[in-house]
Design a protein around this motif. Structure first.
Motif, mmCIF file in Angstrom:
data_model
loop_
_atom_site.group_PDB
_atom_site.id
_atom_site.type_symbol
_atom_site.label_atom_id
_atom_site.label_comp_id
_atom_site.label_asym_id
_atom_site.label_seq_id
_atom_site.Cartn_x
_atom_site.Cartn_y
_atom_site.Cartn_z
ATOM 1 N N PRO A 50 8.604 44.164 -15.952
ATOM 2 C CA PRO A 50 7.430 43.658 -16.550
ATOM 3 C C PRO A 50 7.791 43.593 -18.125
ATOM 4 C CG PRO A 50 7.423 46.139 -16.225
ATOM 5 C CD PRO A 50 8.731 45.702 -15.636
ATOM 6 N N ALA A 58 0.296 48.706 -21.630
ATOM 7 C CA ALA A 58 0.030 47.882 -20.423
ATOM 8 C C ALA A 58 1.341 47.431 -19.913
ATOM 9 C CB ALA A 58 -0.894 46.923 -20.694
ATOM 10 N N TYR A 59 1.675 47.054 -18.696
ATOM 11 C CA TYR A 59 2.538 46.546 -18.020
ATOM 12 C C TYR A 59 2.166 45.247 -17.286
ATOM 13 C CZ TYR A 59 4.658 51.290 -18.608
ATOM 14 O OH TYR A 59 5.213 52.274 -19.291
ATOM 15 N N HIS A 60 2.777 43.982 -17.768
ATOM 16 C CA HIS A 60 2.304 42.792 -17.178
ATOM 17 C C HIS A 60 3.316 42.189 -16.390
ATOM 18 C CE1 HIS A 60 -0.651 42.950 -20.731
ATOM 19 N NE2 HIS A 60 0.490 43.616 -21.312
ATOM 20 N N ASP A 105 -4.383 38.236 -12.806
ATOM 21 C CA ASP A 105 -4.864 37.386 -13.776
ATOM 22 C C ASP A 105 -4.692 35.650 -13.229
ATOM 23 O OD1 ASP A 105 -5.407 39.113 -15.803
ATOM 24 O OD2 ASP A 105 -3.123 39.034 -16.214
ATOM 25 N N TYR A 136 -0.370 39.815 -12.953
ATOM 26 C CA TYR A 136 -1.425 41.089 -12.981
ATOM 27 C C TYR A 136 -0.930 41.882 -14.014
ATOM 28 C CZ TYR A 136 1.629 43.399 -9.631
ATOM 29 O OH TYR A 136 2.675 44.097 -8.974
ATOM 30 N N THR A 137 -1.721 42.928 -14.542
ATOM 31 C CA THR A 137 -1.297 44.026 -15.534
ATOM 32 C C THR A 137 -1.814 45.384 -14.912
ATOM 33 O OG1 THR A 137 -1.829 42.478 -17.278
ATOM 34 C CG2 THR A 137 -1.967 44.709 -17.763
#
Length: 143
Positions: A50, A58-60, A105, A136-137
């Protein structure tokens, strides 16, 4: 509590199960007999490394899942027609909600590269893998 990743994959499977006539499974092996309407198998794939933001933490992810699409037909034309119809139906199912109910997302399907597979003593198969990128996050790298 189910992780974000698992919830997204379950929701994606539910979308695939709305495809008319096809059987949609997750992480299953290819059965001996294919359903008449074709078979769709969701593979969990790879979430990858991520991108991380620190404030707030936050991890995307750009998670690459795969959808295996398999049809069977007596002639090349029959296989091509069935395959095209199934891929179009999958595309329509994914297009109904590209955020999977707000869990992602964005959901982005890539182009399949179909192949014909001979089967001894039976009609040949036409199959492909459709990569699906799930953006997604999460707030937890394990979730």
């Amino acid at each position: 509590m189910t992780s974000t990743r698992e919830t997204i994959l379950q929701t994606l499977l539910a979308e695939l199960q709305t495809v008319p006539g096809a059987t949609a499974l997750r992480e299953e092996v290819l059965p001996e007999r294919l359903p008449a309407g074709g078979l769709v198998i969701l593979r969990d794939g790879d979430p990858g490394a991520p991108e991380v933001t620190l404030s707030p933490l936050a991890y995307h992810y750009e998670h690459r899942a795969e959808i295996e699409v398999i049809v069977q037909g007596k002639t090349p034309a029959a296989r091509a027609t069935a395959f095209d119809a199934l891929v179009q139906a999958i595309g329509a199912a994914l297009a109904t909600d590209s955020t999977l109910g707000g869990l992602c997302d964005w959901t982005e399907a890539k182009t399949p590269q179909p192949v014909d597979l001979p089967v001894e003593g039976a009609s040949a198969l036409k199959a492909a893998i459709i990569p699906v990128i799930l953006h997604y996050t999460t707030v937890d790298p394990l979730g």
